[in-house]
Design an enzyme around this catalytic site. Structure first.
Site, PDB file in Angstrom:
ATOM      1  N   LYS A 192       0.281  -1.249  -0.323  1.00 14.36           N
ATOM      2  CA  LYS A 192       0.271   0.031   0.336  1.00 14.36           C
ATOM      3  C   LYS A 192       0.611   1.114  -0.009  1.00 14.36           C
ATOM      4  O   LYS A 192       2.352   1.429   0.106  1.00 14.36           O
ATOM      5  CB  LYS A 192      -1.228  -0.089   0.931  1.00 14.36           C
ATOM      6  CG  LYS A 192      -1.595  -1.485   1.164  1.00 14.36           C
ATOM      7  CD  LYS A 192      -2.503  -1.730   0.225  1.00 14.36           C
ATOM      8  CE  LYS A 192      -2.992  -2.919   0.190  1.00 14.36           C
ATOM      9  NZ  LYS A 192      -3.770  -4.225   1.219  1.00 14.36           N
TER      10      LYS A 192
HETATM   11  C1  LIG Z   1      -3.902  -5.159   1.708  1.00 16.29           C
HETATM   12  C2  LIG Z   1      -6.058  -5.358   1.907  1.00 16.29           C
HETATM   13  C3  LIG Z   1      -6.292  -5.762   2.806  1.00 16.29           C
HETATM   14  C4  LIG Z   1      -5.883  -6.792   3.766  1.00 16.29           C
HETATM   15  O1  LIG Z   1      -4.835  -5.777   4.352  1.00 16.29           O
HETATM   16  P1  LIG Z   1      -4.038  -6.029   5.164  1.00 16.29           P
HETATM   17  O2  LIG Z   1      -3.023  -4.808   5.739  1.00 16.29           O
HETATM   18  O3  LIG Z   1      -3.197  -7.044   5.242  1.00 16.29           O
HETATM   19  O4  LIG Z   1      -4.367  -7.170   6.816  1.00 16.29           O
HETATM   20  C5  LIG Z   1      -8.053  -5.420   2.682  1.00 16.29           C
HETATM   21  N1  LIG Z   1      -8.482  -5.223   1.827  1.00 16.29           N
HETATM   22  C6  LIG Z   1      -8.252  -4.641   0.741  1.00 16.29           C
HETATM   23  C7  LIG Z   1      -8.393  -4.129  -0.073  1.00 16.29           C
HETATM   24  C8  LIG Z   1      -7.200  -4.563   0.259  1.00 16.29           C
HETATM   25  O5  LIG Z   1      -6.246  -4.535  -0.970  1.00 16.29           O
END
Ligand SMILES: *Cc1c(COP(=O)(O)O)cnc(C)c1O
Length: 390
Positions: A192
């Site tokens: 992210k």
């Molecule tokens: C990456 C992601 C998650 C999970 O995030 P984590 O911090 O790895 O648990 C959940 N929803 C979406 C849409 C994502 O892209």
């Protein structure tokens, strides 16, 4: 599929994503280590306050991941066993898993063909008498049209949870995404735009939900570990219900504080790189790049293109062509309902034609803060050359 294609070593490999981390993050972590307090403590509190301020949220609670934030969001919203939760299938699997964790049934809804997000029109046919919540996702950073979804759900008493995992720095009607949600769940995974290694945040407008999230993330313990440590004569703690350990550490929060300050610069650069891709691809028929919707701006956490039938190669062949040039691309967003964990019978799923098409035809291109102009030009060159009919 692409592992057997040797990347061109002379050119150097181009990754799809790289976090932007610097000496400031190193210093921040070192300072926490020197302080001797490495678990959840003052840096977590500071990160929560800064994050709430920057995202226009009333309350923020740092947790171990977006997955645990989603889990807590559904619990604090009162979702329980027997409830239905409408989710997009066109998302990372965690979006649906959160509903499963609380004993609810995920009900998959289709997405808009342009944005890849749920809309009121795609949610409506998925509603049942048991629908208690809808989880909307700002997929790849593209903001969801939240007002329209809430206009459908609020009168029905259905809670709208915003999965803002990808969207720190995206805007909706001039405000940060998530600001208009009752509850939102953020991710700080390195994939992210803002990272703490692993980590997440729950933001909410409701003081009571924030308080419950605070309790549940720390074993539902009446006295926090930090408070217990601070007092010599600690009061006995009580465990008011069965909670979880979903805490973030001060080591992570220290990184998050630095990263949050970098966010405007990161988003500015990502949007600049996205605009360069969009310009270049405007002259390549058959590739449709993701774009801002009319009502908001994406942080371009993922810059995806849809490989349409007018392009000479399909998505898999284009990925292979990129790999042969040393360029790492990724298949676009998955379709959760097709994964073995969810493909089992019994889940109510209508036809999801847009989800299936986008999942089969989209490709995520390299885009990260330090992507060089020459590197981006190499990516564009492969897309152009592969697009020429011979
Ligand atoms: C990456 C992601 C998650 C999970 O995030 P984590 O911090 O790895 O648990 C959940 N929803 C979406 C849409 C994502 O892209």
């Amino acid at each position: 599929m692409t592992a057997d294609i040797a990347p061109a070593t002379d050119l150097g490999r181009i990754d799809v994503m790289r976090p932007w981390l610097g000496e400031e993050e190193v210093e921040a972590v070192a300072a926490v280590l020197r302080s001797g307090w490495v678990a959840q403590g003052p840096r977590v509190a500071e990160f929560e306050a800064a994050f709430a301020l920057s995202q226009h949220a009333r309350h923020a609670r740092a947790v171990s991941s977006c997955t645990t934030a989603l889990h807590l969001a559904l619990l604090t919203a009162g979702v329980q066993a027997g409830d239905d939760v409408v989710v997009p299938s066109f998302s990372f699997v965690a979006t649906a898993n959160a509903a499963t964790y609380v004993g609810a049934r995920p009900v998959f809804a289709d997405v808009d063909a342009t944005t890849g997000n749920l809309t009121a029109a795609t949610i409506e046919p998925a509603l049942t008498r048991s629908t208690r919540a809808v989880v909307v996702v700002d997929q790849g950073g593209v903001p969801v049209d939240l007002d329209e979804v809430r206009a459908l759900c609020d009168p029905l008493g259905i809670v709208v949870v915003e999965d803002t995992a990808c969207a720190a720095g995206s805007t909706y009607r001039g405000a940060p995404v998530g600001a208009g949600a009752e509850v939102a769940a953020w991710s700080f995974h390195p994939r992210k735009v803002l990272t703490t290694g692993e980590g997440g945040m729950l933001t909410t407008q409701h003081a009571a939900w924030a308080e419950r999230a605070r309790l549940l993330r720390e074993h539902a313990m009446s006295v926090s570990a930090a408070d217990r440590h601070a007092s010599l004569l600690a009061p006995p703690e009580q465990y008011t219900e069965v909670g979880f350990n979903f805490r973030m550490t001060d080591l992570q929060a220290a990184v998050g504080i630095v990263q949050l300050a970098r966010l405007p610069e990161v988003v500015r650069r990502r949007r600049e790189l996205a605009a360069t891709y969009a310009d270049a691809l405007a002259r390549v028929p058959g590739l449709r790049p993701v774009a801002d919707p009319a009502y908001g701006e994406s942080n371009f956490q993922s810059f995806w293109v849809e490989v349409e039938s007018g392009y000479p190669l399909d998505r898999e062949a284009l990925m292979a062509a990129l790999a042969a040039a040393g360029i790492s691309a990724r298949r676009g967003i998955m379709a959760i309902h097709r994964q073995p964990a969810y493909a089992r019978a019994g889940l109510r799923t209508g036809a999801l034609p847009v989800t299936e098409r986008l999942s089969d035809t989209t490709l995520i291109l390299p885009l990260f803060h330090e992507l060089g102009e020459d590197q981006q030009a190499r990516v564009v060159d492969v897309l152009r050359r592969s697009g020429r009919r011979t």
